[in-house]
Scaffold this active site. Structure first.
Site, short mmCIF file in Angstrom:
data_model
loop_
_atom_site.label_atom_id
_atom_site.label_comp_id
_atom_site.label_asym_id
_atom_site.label_seq_id
_atom_site.Cartn_x
_atom_site.Cartn_y
_atom_site.Cartn_z
N HIS A 185 0.84 -1.21 0.00
CA HIS A 185 0.00 0.00 0.00
C HIS A 185 0.87 1.26 0.00
CE1 HIS A 185 -3.48 -2.56 1.19
NE2 HIS A 185 -2.54 -3.20 1.86
N SER B 242 15.39 21.01 -15.74
CA SER B 242 14.19 21.83 -15.91
C SER B 242 14.58 23.14 -16.57
CB SER B 242 13.55 22.09 -14.55
OG SER B 242 12.76 23.26 -14.60
N LYS C 204 16.50 21.10 -10.43
CA LYS C 204 15.76 19.86 -10.68
C LYS C 204 16.41 18.95 -11.69
CE LYS C 204 11.27 19.40 -11.00
NZ LYS C 204 10.24 19.70 -11.97
N GLU D 190 9.40 8.24 -16.78
CA GLU D 190 8.03 8.70 -17.02
C GLU D 190 7.55 8.25 -18.40
OE1 GLU D 190 7.57 12.86 -14.80
OE2 GLU D 190 9.44 12.69 -15.90
#
Ligand code: ARG
Length: 469
Positions: A155, A276, A282, A289
């Site tokens: 979970h 970024s 970043k 992804e």
């Protein structure tokens, strides 16, 4: 030149012509189409339908057409409906009317099914190799960090400690099942439809066994009508690919989380992340992804094509022309994903200090319950007692190991001083030495078992799984 005539004075509507054309995508089948045609020319000669000279002229002509296609020098014509038509048109231009004998006893229906099977038969070992590469990378991570312990999750909540190697291998085994699926599906894929004609079989004495041998097929389709209708091999392939995609997306999702500042378990190599444009600090896990997203595309190809098949009557229907684009895109998608993820996994670095910090003592609550069980307490009762102690430790803002023994004994008389040795993640992991568990020896056995699977090439594992007929 068309393979069929149009009624006098009529022409195809140009928009329909565009819709009907498969050439823009099926030109990719040309090496397989030519290979199939060369084998067919030989079969026709063996059946006495071509003289040796005619056969040789056709084969030489096909080879010359292939050379043009290889070199990018082949000029397609607006009337070339598909790759089969284009090749035959060009063959006729090169060798004259004898080219017209090549299509004897054959239909584009059995021809295209043969071509697409050949295309996938060639892709199969490459995909196997791609999966193997990713499994190797996961196994190498496991071997290099055998004693690294991290939280395991259910979970997405910290559950119990496991070896990092165990997590790596969990993913590797999923991909190993995908390899097994490829292996299992291969004999059904490598079934020869050629010789089925349009639907009822060819009326000429073609030696299909010899054709199959020459083209590397393992068996003959047992029914010509089934052979031209059957796209199970496409659906099976798209399913296997979708499953691989789902496994890749799970790996990607784990790694996106683990590479985040919040988890910080993994450092990705900068070769697989992007910066970024706005926020200089970043690094974005774009590779992961995209892997996660492309799984959607693979599932889409599967459901899309199953929907094409649903409700088709038997025999060839033009709907079946729609099998190629999902197949090509699926092969390309898998190849790029497997290559990128193998590299990403090979170069990522675990961060032991962050994993250690995340191993909070509460994750060992099950260990305490099991400790009571070993003292004869029924598990349900032990579970309740430990839940009380966990609440107690939260109330007092103290770790479980800081609770005094007399307090524990108030909750259950079975507690003794040994309890303080239980709360060690290393010990907890080592207690799971059963096959498939996360103890060192069990993980080493897993690595060995996986290595044995990886040592076998696709061809070897194929003959191991099912002896050649
Ligand atoms: N381009 C067609 C396909 O890909 C080839 C088979 C055409 N057969 C036919 N009967 N029109 O399916």
């Amino acid at each position: 030149m068309r393979l069929w005539g149009t009624p006098e004075g009529s022409a195809l509507d140009p928009a329909f012509e565009r819709l009907n054309a498969s050439l823009p995508f099926d030109r990719r089948l040309y090496p397989h189409d030519i290979r199939g045609s060369i084998a067919w020319a030989r079969a026709l000669a063996r059946a006495g339908l071509l003289t040796p000279e005619e056969r040789d002229a056709i084969i030489a002509g096909l080879e010359a057409v292939k050379a043009e296609l290889d070199a990018g020098a082949f000029v397609f014509q607006p009337t070339d409906e598909d790759i089969h038509t284009a090749i035959e048109r060009r063959l006729t231009e090169r060798i004259g009317p004898v080219a017209g004998k090549l299509h004897t006893g054959r239909s584009r229906n059995d021809q295209v099914a043969t071509d697409l099977r050949l295309f996938l038969m060639e892709a199969w070992p490459r995909l196997d190799q791609g999966l193997r590469g990713l499994e190797e990378a996961l196994a190498a991570q496991a071997e290099a960090h055998l004693d690294l312990i991290m939280p395991g999750y259910t979970h997405l909540q910290r559950a119990q400690p496991i070896r990092y190697a165990h997590w790596c291998l969990a993913h590797a085994w999923a991909f190993e099942r995908d390899r097994a699926r490829l292996r299992d599906a291969y004999p059904r894929l490598a079934t020869l439809p050629l010789g089925s004609g349009a639907l009822s079989g060819t009326p000429f004495p073609i030696d299909r066994e010899a054709l199959a041998r020459e083209l590397g097929f393992r068996s003959l389709s047992p029914n010509s009508l089934d052979a031209v209708s059957d796209r199970d091999f496409v659906a099976e392939f798209l399913f296997i690919a979708a499953m691989i995609g789902i496994h890749l997306s799970r790996l990607a999702e784990d790694l996106i989380l683990f590479a985040s500042a919040e988890f910080g378990f993994i450092a990705l190599d900068p070769a697989y992340t992007t910066g970024s444009s706005l926020m200089p600090q970043k690094r974005n896990p774009d590779a992961l992804e995209l892997a996660r997203a492309r799984a959607g595309r693979l599932v889409g190809h599967l459901t899309g094509f199953l929907t094409v098949l649903k409700g088709l009557p038997s025999g060839y229907n033009k709907d079946l022309q729609e099998d190629k684009e999902p197949v090509f895109d699926t092969v390309d998608t898998l190849e790029i994903l497997l290559t990128v993820l193998s590299g990403l996994v090979r170069t990522m670095r675990p961060r032991p200090e962050r994993m250690r910090q995340a191993l909070e003592e509460a994750m060992l609550a099950t260990e305490l319950a099991d400790y009571l069980v070993r003292k004869g307490v029924p598990f349900r009762e032990a579970h309740r007692v430990i839940s009380e102690l966990v609440r107690e430790s939260l109330r007092q803002a103290k770790p479980l190991s800081a609770l005094p023994l007399e307090l524990m004994r108030r909750h259950h008389p079975a507690f003794d001083a040994e309890v303080y040795t239980i709360l060690d993640p290393e010990a907890a992991v080592e207690r799971r030495s059963i096959p498939g568990g996360t103890a060192r020896a069990a993980v080493e056995a897993q690595i060995q078992a996986l290595r044995a699977c990886l040592d076998r090439s696709f061809q070897e594992s194929l003959s191991g799984a099912r002896p050649d007929p």
